[in-house]
Design an enzyme around this catalytic site. Structure first.
Site, PDB file in Angstrom:
ATOM      1  N   HIS A   1       0.854  -1.198   0.000  1.00 52.05           N
ATOM      2  CA  HIS A   1       0.000   0.000   0.000  1.00 52.05           C
ATOM      3  C   HIS A   1       0.890   1.249   0.000  1.00 52.05           C
ATOM      4  O   HIS A   1       1.942   1.268   0.638  1.00 52.05           O
ATOM      5  CB  HIS A   1      -0.926  -0.006   1.215  1.00 52.05           C
ATOM      6  CG  HIS A   1      -1.997   1.028   1.116  1.00 52.05           C
ATOM      7  ND1 HIS A   1      -1.762   2.358   1.398  1.00 52.05           N
ATOM      8  CD2 HIS A   1      -3.287   0.956   0.699  1.00 52.05           C
ATOM      9  CE1 HIS A   1      -2.877   3.042   1.173  1.00 52.05           C
ATOM     10  NE2 HIS A   1      -3.823   2.209   0.756  1.00 52.05           N
TER      11      HIS A   1
ATOM     12  N   GLU B   1      -3.996   1.932  -7.516  1.00 56.72           N
ATOM     13  CA  GLU B   1      -4.436   3.079  -6.720  1.00 56.72           C
ATOM     14  C   GLU B   1      -3.537   4.265  -7.041  1.00 56.72           C
ATOM     15  O   GLU B   1      -2.409   4.341  -6.523  1.00 56.72           O
ATOM     16  CB  GLU B   1      -4.322   2.778  -5.224  1.00 56.72           C
ATOM     17  CG  GLU B   1      -5.156   1.621  -4.740  1.00 56.72           C
ATOM     18  CD  GLU B   1      -5.415   1.699  -3.245  1.00 56.72           C
ATOM     19  OE1 GLU B   1      -6.580   1.834  -2.868  1.00 56.72           O
ATOM     20  OE2 GLU B   1      -4.456   1.641  -2.460  1.00 56.72           O
TER      21      GLU B   1
HETATM   22  P1  PGA Z   1      -9.648   5.972   0.109  1.00 58.46           P
HETATM   23  O1  PGA Z   1      -8.471   4.903   0.386  1.00 58.46           O
HETATM   24  O2  PGA Z   1     -10.821   5.201  -0.417  1.00 58.46           O
HETATM   25  O3  PGA Z   1      -9.907   6.603   1.438  1.00 58.46           O
HETATM   26  O4  PGA Z   1      -9.107   6.936  -0.906  1.00 58.46           O
HETATM   27  C1  PGA Z   1      -8.214   3.851  -0.500  1.00 58.46           C
HETATM   28  C2  PGA Z   1      -6.983   3.109  -0.067  1.00 58.46           C
HETATM   29  O5  PGA Z   1      -6.032   3.732   0.427  1.00 58.46           O
HETATM   30  O6  PGA Z   1      -6.915   1.875  -0.201  1.00 58.46           O
END
Ligand code: PGA
Length: 253
Positions: free
Chosen positions: A99, A174
């Site tokens: 992450h 992401e």
């Molecule tokens: P968020 O986080 O939906 O608050 O943007 C997503 C993540 O970090 O997995």
């Protein structure tokens, strides 16, 4: 026919263990109902300390529990770390690795994330590998170079064991600039990225059972349009997974 989706709730460190327990017990019936739709897979990722309890609460239901990280080592003098073996004893079936918050705050590098990937495979836990570019890299049009580099480190360790197990490998794209920012990537942009990701997976010499997720500021307001991106198999949801009604809307939209 309705499409199959995975919804991963990444609670990060937003709840304390009482709140995690309360979320699971107060919303138990509704969560079970949501998970009974055969097109829906729900994975809740609480803190380490709640893994055991939540797995017990949802034992013999279709709700899955995942961890937010694991050690790159199998065992030994690594104070504070949690092994994939221990995760497997809590009956975790999934684990987030790489992450961007761990890459940033814990200085994790791709070589270390690849080791975590292998630890999870060895214990039959599906990795949820997060990849994504920073805002500056996005502005400089470097997204694909960054993703290519992050994926290569993992693709290099994919071996016949992974393939023979047919364990689902989950890749969550992401964009770092979309996480917690309230702004998501545009649909056109995501169509391109997911088409590119799919080609990378298909071009692999060793065929893997792979699902592609999107993450970053998903909310009930944008979930429907995000679902229009055909190659997205599911969502990694941070903030909106902390409120059950918001999470439910995202699943049901
Ligand atoms: P968020 O986080 O939906 O608050 O943007 C997503 C993540 O970090 O997995």
């Amino acid at each position: 026919m309705r499409k199959q989706y995975l919804f991963v709730a990444n609670w990060k460190m937003n709840f304390n263990i009482n709140q995690e327990f309360n979320f699971a017990t107060h919303n138990y019936d509704d969560l079970i109902k949501l998970s009974e739709d055969s097109n829906t897979t729900i994975i809740l990722c609480p803190s380490f300390l709640s893994l055991y309890d939540l797995n017990k609460i949802f034992k013999e239901t279709k709700i899955n529990i995942g961890a937010q990280d694991c050690s790159p080592h199998s065992k030994g003098p690594y104070t504070g770390q949690i092994s994939a073996e221990s995760l497997s004893f809590t009956e975790c079936k999934y684990c987030i690795i790489g992450h961007s918050e761990r890459r940033e705050f814990n200085k994790e590098i791709d070589a270390e994330i690849a080791k975590k990937f292998m630890q999870l495979i060895n214990h039959k836990i599906s990795p949820i590998l997060c990849i994504g570019e920073k805002l500056q890299e996005y502005k400089e049009n470097k997204t694909l170079d960054i993703l290519k580099y992050q994926l290569e480190k993992i693709f290099n360790v994919i071996n016949t064991e992974i393939i023979s197990q047919n364990l689902p490998i989950i890749i969550a794209y992401e964009p770092i600039w979309a996480i917690g920012s309230g702004s998501t990537a545009s649909i056109d942009y995501l169509e391109n990225i997911f088409t590119w990701l799919k080609i990378q997976i298909e071009n692999l010499e060793k065929k893997i059972n792979c699902k592609l997720l999107y993450g970053g500021s998903i909310s009930p307001d944008n979930a429907k349009s995000l679902k229009s991106v055909k190659l997205i198999d599911g969502f990694l949801i941070g903030k909106s997974s902390l409120d059950f009604q918001e999470f439910k809307k995202i699943v049901e939209l």
